[in-house]
Design an enzyme around this catalytic site. Structure first.
Site, mmCIF file in Angstrom:
data_model
loop_
_atom_site.group_PDB
_atom_site.id
_atom_site.type_symbol
_atom_site.label_atom_id
_atom_site.label_comp_id
_atom_site.label_asym_id
_atom_site.label_seq_id
_atom_site.Cartn_x
_atom_site.Cartn_y
_atom_site.Cartn_z
ATOM 1 C CB CYS A 178 -0.442 40.842 32.889
ATOM 2 S SG CYS A 178 1.152 40.796 33.722
ATOM 3 C CG HIS A 232 -6.085 39.661 35.188
ATOM 4 N ND1 HIS A 232 -5.313 39.333 34.106
ATOM 5 C CD2 HIS A 232 -5.253 40.269 36.085
ATOM 6 C CE1 HIS A 232 -4.070 39.718 34.331
ATOM 7 N NE2 HIS A 232 -4.000 40.285 35.520
ATOM 8 C CG HIS A 256 0.085 36.460 36.066
ATOM 9 N ND1 HIS A 256 -0.061 36.541 34.692
ATOM 10 C CD2 HIS A 256 -0.337 37.648 36.559
ATOM 11 C CE1 HIS A 256 -0.515 37.731 34.378
ATOM 12 N NE2 HIS A 256 -0.699 38.422 35.494
#
Lengths: 345, 413
Positions: free
Chosen positions: B173, B304, B341
């Site tokens: 990620c 994030h 996400h």
């Protein structure tokens, strides 16, 4: 170069067995591990060069093994051997370098078997996939588990660039050291055979596939001398690019390499390790006496791992003497092309 | 890890494929509005799944980007997103002609680097579906070729004849930011003249199943930094930036969006899934060092911010280690409340949004925020966007495996 970058350790797990000594012995005997698979594909047997089973617990202990997949175990064992044999510490980790001074870079095609197995389960019943195995399907998991095991905190990079992957990991590590981004680099590659042999399905030329893990320490000569490390060779320079026309790609790559090191250096190359041994287009750039070497006929077609396997072979090859300059030139069928110049110590 | 900077590196083009738009203009306008775009997943059968909602792109047609190109139509969705986003980015940089060929640079001096978490996972599903339905013999061999993660960067390079270095960095990620950081490093030392860098991920059955089972997916909407947050929603998309040296950009009179001034990365080496605040702070410190900046210079942090119970406080702790008492004065927001996400694409898409924030001097808020969490005691720009002077932006990313990255962007002067 003011502060040369040298190779100071090697950890090998291959179809020759576990460890550098067995690799050196069988490589120099020109031994081939390629054999008929015990499995069949389309009801036909095929050739492959697997890593035979060995006592993993004896090397790694029990911790973490329950959730580790095969590709992670192959890499972890190679890392364990690397640190144990070449960091010269009692605990198998580095007490010479801080965790933050170490970076790991691994080239691979990824944990494909784990991804396939997990998706098969997700297809059948997504409510019952094993959460402990979920991290294994992330492409960077193998290198990350390695970083955790050896407490490597400087950086952890996975590269998936087709058949240049592990060689690209070495050149990127070389750059990290040149930039003072890390004090020591752990670099190389890992590859595994798949149970359902999709690769075999894809492998139209029917080359026998192999597997294993090859990892190396890179550090500056000054740092290596400070810790009295073994020195196997010096990384001189590299070039990397992409070109779907493989001949043009190799020609351009070598011309860039020549711009960096000069014609005299290329003329001094005695050996070329390549995953394209049948291609003659790059030979004209070298003297007539240059000798082409490969490992595919011995331990199988290693794909992304072949660059690292070539580097290990160069180090153990008894024909290659201290001071000899060798080139590793790897190409992916889609266009990645990477070359690396090594001087053996 | 600290990377040395030599040449100044600027961003002169951007492309994005997202549930919020298929070009920069739409994307920016839509994330400013902040409409909820989460919907029931349609790209695969979710009847057996507990969680069925996500940030899935449901009206994308690659034909709009590559009319009549049957080869592109056959490709997996990750490659279609990557190619389309890259095309938009190269056009935005005014670097390609009508035939999508480079019109300025030497092809062998322009590289491609991208990141991903799950890669071409729709193709994997196709392989598995074929395997279960018909047996291994009937799996089309081109599916295996399409599934290879390296094919994403290779396809972008081949399509636009970008023959410099070619790297796929699948650092989960944080992959998009690792790629942009790698490009920054290459360009600042002169290894390439220009690079296109970014991240991509396509919606994945494995991702949905896995994240559900580890309890990371919410049953409602993501609420980063909010007390009642209950997880993230998976998403998909792609983001790319065109990066070149300032010298080259000025020479060709390119519009310059922002300058990349610092990059740092680190590895927690602690746990394969749980983040560690020390790793994040180490990456930020390294980025600040390369940028020769003190923490007080940062105007805004694009976090994030997944909205999971575990991530957000760890991230705030990481920020606190670096920024200390001044942290409450720095606005911090997360785009994942909107996009979900998007995995390997996330930090690249969020970098694009950060650059637009610099350009427009406007911060996209953290949407869906309800109540302040004492464990996340920050100014998370709750629900309402903010116009303010933005000079330096810090973009952070955390990933499975303990991989952390931090990038510092500056308003170009």
């Amino acid at each position: 170069m003011e502060n040369p970058i040298v190779i100071t350790g090697m950890g090998v797990v291959s179809s020759y067995g576990v460890g550098n000594d067995v690799y050196s012995k069988l490589y120099n005997e020109n031994f081939s591990t390629i054999k008929k698979s015990s499995n069949t594909f389309n009801n036909e047997s095929f050739l492959e060069a697997p890593v035979e089973s060995f006592n993993v617990e004896e090397i790694l202990g029990k911790k973490g093994l329950r959730v580790n997949d095969r590709i992670t175990i192959l890499l972890s064992v190679s890392l364990e051997l690397l640190y144990k044999n070449f960091m010269k510490t009692s605990n198998g980790s580095s007490n010479v370098y801080k965790s933050e001074e170490q970076s790991i870079l691994i080239g691979t095609s990824g944990p494909i078997q784990s991804i396939l197995d997990f998706d098969l389960q997700a297809y059948k019943d997504p409510l019952f996939v094993q959460p402990g195995f979920f991290p294994n399907i992330v492409y960077c998991s193998t290198a990350s588990y390695g970083a955790i095991r050896k407490s490597i905190k400087g950086g952890c990079i996975t590269l998936i660039n087709g058949d240049t992957s592990s060689l690209d990991a070495v050149i990127m590590g070389f750059e990290y050291l040149r930039n003072n981004s890390s004090k020591i680099i752990i670099c190389g590659g890992v590859e595994e055979l798949l149970n359902i042999h999709l690769k075999q399905n894809d492998n139209k030329s029917e080359k026998p596939l192999g597997e294993g893990a090859f990892v190396f320490f890179l550090e500056t000569l000054a740092d290596a001398k400070k810790r009295n490390a073994s020195i196997f060779g010096e990384v001189l320079e590299y070039s990397t690019l992409f070109c779907p026309d493989l001949q043009l790609g190799a020609t351009k790559n070598l011309s860039y390499l020549k711009n960096k090191v000069g014609q005299e250096m290329l003329d001094s190359v005695k050996y070329i390790f390549t995953n394209k041994p049948d291609s003659s287009y790059f030979k004209n750039d070298f003297t007539k006496n240059v000798k082409i070497k490969t490992i595919e006929d011995k331990i199988g077609f290693l794909g992304p791992l072949s660059g690292a396997a070539h580097l290990a072979s160069l180090i153990v090859d008894k024909e290659i003497l201290s001071g000899d300059i060798s080139l590793i030139l790897n190409q992916d069928k889609n266009g990645n092309c990477t070359s690396l110049l090594i001087k053996k110590y | 890890m600290q990377l040395n900077s030599k040449k100044r590196v600027v961003i002169t083009g951007m492309g994005v494929i997202s549930t919020f738009g298929f070009n920069i203009k739409d994307f920016w306008e839509n994330i400013k509005i902040g409409k909820n775009n989460f919907a029931k997943i349609k790209s695969f059968d979710v009847s057996k799944f507990e969680k069925k909602i996500g940030g899935e792109i449901q009206n994308f047609d690659v034909e709009a980007f590559f009319p009549g190109d049957n080869e592109v139509k056959k490709m997996g969705r990750a490659k279609q997103y990557a190619l389309s986003s890259a095309l938009d980015c190269l056009r935005d940089a005014n670097i390609i002609d009508d035939s999508n060929r480079l019109k300025i640079y030497d092809n062998f001096r322009v590289g491609v680097v991208a990141g991903s978490t799950f890669g071409e996972s729709p193709t994997l599903q196709n392989i598995v579906d074929n395997y279960l339905a018909k047996g291994i013999k009937e799996i089309p061999t081109d599916l295996y070729e399409d599934f290879q993660l390296s094919s994403v960067t290779q396809t972008v390079a081949a399509k636009f004849k970008l023959f410099g270095c070619n790297m796929m960095i699948p650092n989960a990620c944080a992959a998009g930011l690792y790629s942009i950081g790698f490009a920054y490093n290459c360009l600042s030392k002169g290894a390439e003249d220009a690079m296109i860098a970014g991240g991509v991920d396509a919606f994945s059955r494995t991702g949905l199943a896995g994240f559900s089972r580890i309890g990371a997916i919410t049953s409602e909407v993501p609420r980063p930094f909010s007390k009642n947050r209950s997880g993230m929603l998976p998403g998909e998309g792609a983001g790319f930036v065109f990066m070149e040296t300032e010298e080259s950009a000025l020479k060709r009179n390119a519009k310059i969006y922002a300058e990349v001034v610092g990059y740092g990365q680190s590895c927690d080496a602690n746990d394969i899934t749980a983040p560690d605040c020390n790793g994040l702070s180490s990456a930020i410190v390294n980025a600040l060092k390369t940028a020769h900046l003190t923490p007080s210079k940062i105007s805004y942090i694009s976090a994030h911010g997944t909205g999971t119970r575990v991530n957000d406080p760890v991230e705030v702790n990481g920020f606190t280690h670096v920024f200390g008492n001044i942290l409450p004065k720095i606005p911090i927001s997360s785009l994942k409340a909107l996009t979900g996400h998007t995995m390997g694409a996330a930090s690249a898409i969020e970098t694009v949004a950060s650059i637009m924030s610099i350009k427009n001097q406007y911060i996209i808020p953290t949407y869906n925020f309800v109540e302040k969490d004492p464990e996340c005691d920050i100014d998370c720009v709750p629900n309402v966007g903010r116009a303010m002077p933005i000079d330096f932006v810090l973009k952070t990313a955390l990933a499975f495996g303990g991989n952390n990255a931090a990038l510092i962007l500056r308003k170009y002067k």
